[in-house]
Write a protein that holds these residues in place. Structure first.
Motif, mmCIF file in Angstrom:
data_model
loop_
_atom_site.group_PDB
_atom_site.id
_atom_site.type_symbol
_atom_site.label_atom_id
_atom_site.label_comp_id
_atom_site.label_asym_id
_atom_site.label_seq_id
_atom_site.Cartn_x
_atom_site.Cartn_y
_atom_site.Cartn_z
ATOM 1 N N UNK A 6 0.844 -1.196 0.000
ATOM 2 C CA UNK A 6 0.000 0.000 0.000
ATOM 3 C C UNK A 6 0.876 1.242 0.000
ATOM 4 N N UNK A 7 0.350 2.299 -0.628
ATOM 5 C CA UNK A 7 1.026 3.588 -0.602
ATOM 6 C C UNK A 7 2.257 3.639 -1.478
ATOM 7 N N UNK A 8 2.909 4.808 -1.475
ATOM 8 C CA UNK A 8 4.060 5.035 -2.323
ATOM 9 C C UNK A 8 5.367 4.815 -1.594
ATOM 10 N N UNK A 9 6.447 4.855 -2.360
ATOM 11 C CA UNK A 9 7.771 4.761 -1.784
ATOM 12 C C UNK A 9 8.048 5.998 -0.943
ATOM 13 N N UNK A 10 8.793 5.809 0.123
ATOM 14 C CA UNK A 10 9.159 6.908 0.994
ATOM 15 C C UNK A 10 10.648 7.237 0.864
ATOM 16 N N UNK A 11 10.999 8.508 1.053
ATOM 17 C CA UNK A 11 10.182 9.696 1.283
ATOM 18 C C UNK A 11 9.312 10.032 0.067
ATOM 19 N N UNK A 12 8.071 10.324 0.306
ATOM 20 C CA UNK A 12 7.101 10.539 -0.751
ATOM 21 C C UNK A 12 7.434 11.803 -1.542
ATOM 22 N N UNK A 13 7.439 11.671 -2.890
ATOM 23 C CA UNK A 13 7.697 12.796 -3.792
ATOM 24 C C UNK A 13 9.079 13.412 -3.600
ATOM 25 N N UNK A 14 9.996 12.635 -3.063
ATOM 26 C CA UNK A 14 11.375 13.076 -2.901
ATOM 27 C C UNK A 14 12.285 11.997 -3.468
#
Length: 276
Positions: A103-111
């Motif tokens: 679930x969700x995106x890779x972190x850090x998100x949008x970085x």
């Protein structure tokens, strides 16, 4: 509770090739919690993951991150721990950093993604058992003298803090290893104010909770209400007064009231408000 690294939004500007803010350097990253905190969590993650509004309750600021990562359940995938000591592949933190989480995106998100070398160091720390290299308590209190005190600190929620609903657990840490067998006694109580914010009006409501130990050195307590806490003011009380008192492995009761003398109840008050 959990996500695993930041739910951060940003355009990546001002970051160096290691994913850290430009101009910030705290030395070579090592597979210790202290080094990971200084080089990754503090400079990269706390832009979002700090304070009462931290996404999914995951605070990665110093003093809170260890208790909210190691053996803490993920909010997004509750069957996984944020950090599962000895098993980086099963740790949700690693899955979020590598972008393999369900679930969700890779972190850090949008970085920018953290470099593979950085993730490898975090993996090694987890493989090594995810020890808390910053703990002052050391080996369960064995190095403390009989004149030193056993203290508790509220991590999440913090004392007198207002946090968004729902609250799934309350995390309290000790400076040493506590005697977990004492948790079977009725020494932890949680009350709701009954809507008026006071705890001496006679309309308080007892809230059933379960207490578990996430880690021992020092002890991290997770106090879980049997249902998520609704909007109200709450008082958590942990007994430090005989005949039923929380104590360390040397039978020294907590200095719950912080008066410099063993004994006295630890009291944490906080408010839960509805998320708008």
């Amino acid at each position: 509770m959990t996500c695993a690294l930041a739910g951060c939004a940003g355009d990546g500007k001002g970051l160096d090739e290691n994913g850290r803010p430009e101009g910030e350097s705290t030395g070579t990253l090592q597979p210790t919690f202290q080094s990971i905190q200084a080089n990754v969590f503090t400079p990269v993650c706390t832009a979002c993951h700090a304070g009462a509004a931290a996404p999914l309750g995951l605070r990665l600021d110093e003093g809170a991150s260890y208790a909210l990562l190691v053996n803490a359940p993920s909010v997004e995938v509750p069957e996984l721990r944020r950090v599962q000591p000895g098993n980086p592949n099963a740790s949700y933190l690693i899955q979020k950093l590598e972008g393999t989480a369900a679930r969700g995106g890779r972190m850090p998100l949008n970085q920018p993604a953290l470099p593979p070398e950085t993730i490898a160091v975090i993996r090694q720390w987890i493989t090594d058992g995810a020890p808390n290299s910053t703990s002052a308590g050391g080996g369960g209190g064995g190095s403390k003298t009989r004149f030193e005190l056993v203290t508790l600190t509220a991590v999440s929620p913090a004392r007198d803090e207002t946090v968004p609903a729902p609250v799934r657990d309350i995390v309290v840490v000790s400076d040493v290893q506590l005697d977990a067998s004492l948790l079977q006694s009725n020494l932890i109580q949680l009350r709701a104010s009954g809507g008026d914010g006071n705890f001496d009006s006679g309309n308080e409501v007892s809230v059933p909770v379960d207490a578990t130990v996430r880690s021992d050195l020092p002890t991290v307590l997770s106090i879980t209400p049997r249902a998520p806490l609704a909007a109200d003011s709450y008082e958590l009380r942990i007994s430090g007064t005989e005949p039923v008192a929380l104590a360390d492995m040397q039978a020294r009761p907590i200095d719950g009231d912080g008066d410099g003398v063993p004994g006295g109840d630890f009291v944490l008050r906080f408010t839960v408000e509805m998320t708008r």
